[in-house]
Scaffold this motif. Structure first.
Motif, mmCIF file in Angstrom:
data_model
loop_
_atom_site.group_PDB
_atom_site.id
_atom_site.type_symbol
_atom_site.label_atom_id
_atom_site.label_comp_id
_atom_site.label_asym_id
_atom_site.label_seq_id
_atom_site.Cartn_x
_atom_site.Cartn_y
_atom_site.Cartn_z
ATOM 1 N N ASP A 243 -55.486 -66.913 49.122
ATOM 2 C CA ASP A 243 -56.317 -67.872 48.396
ATOM 3 C C ASP A 243 -57.620 -67.157 48.036
ATOM 4 O OD1 ASP A 243 -57.434 -70.114 47.284
ATOM 5 O OD2 ASP A 243 -57.933 -71.073 49.200
ATOM 6 N N PRO A 244 -57.621 -66.422 46.906
ATOM 7 C CA PRO A 244 -58.776 -65.575 46.568
ATOM 8 C C PRO A 244 -60.098 -66.304 46.749
ATOM 9 C CG PRO A 244 -57.050 -65.339 44.917
ATOM 10 C CD PRO A 244 -56.634 -66.456 45.831
ATOM 11 N N PRO A 245 -61.063 -65.653 47.386
ATOM 12 C CA PRO A 245 -61.061 -64.240 47.820
ATOM 13 C C PRO A 245 -60.576 -64.019 49.242
ATOM 14 C CG PRO A 245 -63.237 -65.148 48.121
ATOM 15 C CD PRO A 245 -62.396 -66.269 47.565
ATOM 16 N N ASN A 246 -59.884 -64.990 49.821
ATOM 17 C CA ASN A 246 -59.553 -64.923 51.245
ATOM 18 C C ASN A 246 -58.058 -64.822 51.504
ATOM 19 O OD1 ASN A 246 -62.301 -65.262 52.065
ATOM 20 N ND2 ASN A 246 -62.107 -67.469 51.694
ATOM 21 N N VAL A 247 -57.770 -64.343 52.716
ATOM 22 C CA VAL A 247 -56.436 -64.417 53.299
ATOM 23 C C VAL A 247 -56.496 -65.522 54.345
ATOM 24 C CG1 VAL A 247 -54.679 -63.218 54.644
ATOM 25 C CG2 VAL A 247 -56.052 -61.946 52.957
ATOM 26 N N THR A 248 -55.611 -66.499 54.245
ATOM 27 C CA THR A 248 -55.622 -67.629 55.170
ATOM 28 C C THR A 248 -54.453 -67.515 56.146
ATOM 29 O OG1 THR A 248 -56.655 -69.081 53.534
ATOM 30 C CG2 THR A 248 -55.519 -70.137 55.350
ATOM 31 N N LEU B 181 -59.918 -65.447 56.123
ATOM 32 C CA LEU B 181 -60.327 -64.071 56.387
ATOM 33 C C LEU B 181 -60.646 -63.365 55.073
ATOM 34 C CD1 LEU B 181 -57.467 -63.239 58.920
ATOM 35 C CD2 LEU B 181 -59.795 -63.985 59.474
ATOM 36 N N THR B 182 -61.822 -62.775 54.995
ATOM 37 C CA THR B 182 -62.223 -62.027 53.804
ATOM 38 C C THR B 182 -61.995 -60.537 54.052
ATOM 39 O OG1 THR B 182 -63.896 -63.658 53.219
ATOM 40 C CG2 THR B 182 -64.103 -61.486 52.226
ATOM 41 N N PRO B 183 -61.240 -59.860 53.169
ATOM 42 C CA PRO B 183 -60.949 -58.444 53.408
ATOM 43 C C PRO B 183 -62.069 -57.531 52.922
ATOM 44 C CG PRO B 183 -59.808 -59.177 51.437
ATOM 45 C CD PRO B 183 -60.519 -60.386 51.990
ATOM 46 N N SER B 184 -62.185 -56.399 53.594
ATOM 47 C CA SER B 184 -63.108 -55.345 53.178
ATOM 48 C C SER B 184 -62.529 -54.009 53.627
ATOM 49 C CB SER B 184 -64.500 -55.560 53.782
ATOM 50 O OG SER B 184 -64.443 -55.538 55.195
ATOM 51 N N ALA B 185 -63.093 -52.931 53.109
ATOM 52 C CA ALA B 185 -62.674 -51.585 53.502
ATOM 53 C C ALA B 185 -63.718 -51.012 54.454
ATOM 54 C CB ALA B 185 -62.522 -50.691 52.277
ATOM 55 N N VAL B 186 -63.277 -50.638 55.660
ATOM 56 C CA VAL B 186 -64.180 -50.081 56.666
ATOM 57 C C VAL B 186 -63.529 -48.834 57.266
ATOM 58 C CG1 VAL B 186 -65.413 -50.481 58.824
ATOM 59 C CG2 VAL B 186 -65.087 -52.374 57.209
ATOM 60 N N ASP B 187 -64.159 -47.686 57.033
ATOM 61 C CA ASP B 187 -63.655 -46.417 57.589
ATOM 62 C C ASP B 187 -62.180 -46.194 57.267
ATOM 63 O OD1 ASP B 187 -66.173 -45.915 58.699
ATOM 64 O OD2 ASP B 187 -65.677 -46.953 60.562
ATOM 65 N N GLY B 188 -61.776 -46.545 56.063
ATOM 66 C CA GLY B 188 -60.405 -46.304 55.635
ATOM 67 C C GLY B 188 -59.409 -47.359 56.040
ATOM 68 N N ASP B 189 -59.863 -48.395 56.756
ATOM 69 C CA ASP B 189 -58.968 -49.478 57.168
ATOM 70 C C ASP B 189 -59.266 -50.740 56.371
ATOM 71 O OD1 ASP B 189 -57.789 -47.895 59.088
ATOM 72 O OD2 ASP B 189 -59.041 -48.655 60.736
ATOM 73 N N ILE B 190 -58.265 -51.619 56.282
ATOM 74 C CA ILE B 190 -58.477 -52.971 55.770
ATOM 75 C C ILE B 190 -58.954 -53.813 56.949
ATOM 76 C CG2 ILE B 190 -57.391 -55.007 54.754
ATOM 77 C CD1 ILE B 190 -55.266 -53.116 53.553
ATOM 78 N N LEU C 6 -60.135 -57.655 58.058
ATOM 79 C CA LEU C 6 -60.180 -59.073 57.701
ATOM 80 C C LEU C 6 -61.190 -59.770 58.604
ATOM 81 C CD1 LEU C 6 -56.334 -59.695 57.345
ATOM 82 C CD2 LEU C 6 -57.959 -59.126 55.541
ATOM 83 N N THR C 7 -62.227 -60.339 57.995
ATOM 84 C CA THR C 7 -63.326 -60.948 58.747
ATOM 85 C C THR C 7 -63.341 -62.460 58.542
ATOM 86 O OG1 THR C 7 -64.654 -58.946 58.492
ATOM 87 C CG2 THR C 7 -65.829 -60.964 59.069
ATOM 88 N N PRO C 8 -63.370 -63.250 59.624
ATOM 89 C CA PRO C 8 -63.386 -64.715 59.481
ATOM 90 C C PRO C 8 -64.636 -65.201 58.744
ATOM 91 C CG PRO C 8 -62.838 -64.078 61.736
ATOM 92 C CD PRO C 8 -63.302 -62.839 61.040
ATOM 93 N N THR C 9 -64.424 -66.073 57.769
ATOM 94 C CA THR C 9 -65.542 -66.701 57.061
ATOM 95 C C THR C 9 -65.508 -68.218 57.220
ATOM 96 O OG1 THR C 9 -64.237 -66.683 55.021
ATOM 97 C CG2 THR C 9 -65.769 -64.855 55.367
ATOM 98 N N ALA C 10 -64.378 -68.746 57.652
ATOM 99 C CA ALA C 10 -64.269 -70.194 57.902
ATOM 100 C C ALA C 10 -63.221 -70.419 58.982
ATOM 101 C CB ALA C 10 -63.899 -70.943 56.631
ATOM 102 N N VAL C 11 -63.439 -71.443 59.790
ATOM 103 C CA VAL C 11 -62.534 -71.778 60.885
ATOM 104 C C VAL C 11 -62.160 -73.251 60.752
ATOM 105 C CG1 VAL C 11 -62.248 -71.878 63.386
ATOM 106 C CG2 VAL C 11 -63.682 -70.083 62.370
ATOM 107 N N ARG C 12 -60.868 -73.556 60.932
ATOM 108 C CA ARG C 12 -60.407 -74.938 60.864
ATOM 109 C C ARG C 12 -59.700 -75.320 62.158
ATOM 110 N NH1 ARG C 12 -59.049 -72.460 56.521
ATOM 111 N NH2 ARG C 12 -56.889 -72.246 57.223
ATOM 112 N N LEU C 13 -60.068 -76.459 62.662
ATOM 113 C CA LEU C 13 -59.423 -77.017 63.853
ATOM 114 C C LEU C 13 -58.920 -78.393 63.460
ATOM 115 C CD1 LEU C 13 -58.781 -76.644 66.873
ATOM 116 C CD2 LEU C 13 -60.978 -77.770 67.361
ATOM 117 N N GLY C 14 -57.593 -78.500 63.284
ATOM 118 C CA GLY C 14 -57.048 -79.730 62.726
ATOM 119 C C GLY C 14 -57.539 -79.873 61.298
#
Length: 270
Positions: free
Chosen positions: A157-162, A180-189, A191-199
């Motif tokens: 779901d651009p720009p995120n992976v859910t 999860l929003t992806p970024s490139a860090v030291d050659g790795d992909i 995925l950093t949480p930007t939103a959390v859902r509980l129910g």
């Protein structure tokens, strides 16, 4: 006899000489046209042959160096005309693209664009970059290898992976949804949480932590995905983003990869 009529001599026709000159010039004009036509035809034949040889050579080298299947479909493109570039010793532009390229246990669509490419193996590529595209199902496979995530239920779901993850709380598991929003860090992909859902409630990481304590740290965290062991060592991840149906990785290519076997070998995730 002075009044006798003098005989009249016939005058030469004024157009006779030019006509003869035109007739003599005509074969030369025809010959010139034929020679020019043959030269043009030879150029196009040479250009076609050169392009065919170069295309086949590039394809064979890619398959050999990257250990791809013999029947792998590979598209090769150049700037035109090719013949003067070959004579000059380098290609202004070289495009290589292939779909469903095996990268370890996943498949990806890969395209490469390089400029100033030496064709005699005596120098480095001027510049090059690649695009590696992972479809949603292939990203699931990659993510399933990350501790704490199954990969099942992943959506893009651009720009995120859910994704949905199970958070252990005492003797039970609580389902938590993460954007999860992806970024490139030291050659790795990464995925950093930007939103959390509980129910049906959307929370922040701190809000979830207030409810469940430090157990949340095992869930609300960065999720690194290493793809270095699936790519040649001469390729370095530069940027990554999500499109509606794929995760797209932009990659820098070391110009020495054309001649350095160590850069052509797979990288490592150490």
């Amino acid at each position: 006899m002075s009044g006798a009529t003098q005989p009249t001599l016939p005058l030469p026709e004024a157009s006779a000489a030019p006509a003869r000159r035109r007739r003599r010039a005509l074969p030369w004009i025809i010959a010139l046209v034929v020679v020019v036509g043959l030269a043009v035809a030879a150029w196009f034949i040479a250009e076609s042959i050169t392009r065919s040889i170069l295309t086949n050579t590039v394809r064979e080298q890619v398959i050999t160096q990257l250990a791809l299947p013999e029947d792998q479909q590979i598209d090769v493109g150049f700037d035109e005309p090719v013949l003067p570039q070959v004579i000059g010793g380098s290609l202004d532009r070289l495009d290589i693209a292939s779909d469903d390229v095996p990268l370890g246990d996943v498949l990806a669509d890969v395209s490469v664009r390089a400029t100033d490419v030496p064709i005699r193996g005596d120098g480095d590529i001027g510049s090059a970059d690649a695009t590696v595209v992972f479809a949603e199902d292939q990203l699931e496979i990659l993510l399933s290898q990350v501790s704490g995530v199954s990969g099942a239920g992943l959506t893009l779901d651009p720009p995120n992976v859910t994704v949905d993850v199970d958070m252990p709380v005492f003797a039970v598991s609580v389902a938590v949804g993460l954007d999860l929003t992806p970024s490139a860090v030291d050659g790795d992909i990464v995925l950093t949480p930007t939103a959390v859902r509980l129910g049906n409630a959307e929370l922040t990481g701190d809000g979830l932590r207030d409810r469940f304590g430090s157990v949340v740290d095992g869930v609300v965290r960065d999720y690194p995905i290493c793809i270095r062991d699936r790519l040649p060592a001469g390729l370095t991840l530069r940027e990554v983003h999500v499109e509606p149906s794929a995760l797209v990785a932009e990659v820098d290519v070391d110009g020495a990869i054309i001649r350095d076997a160590s850069l052509q070998a797979d990288g490592t995730c150490s």
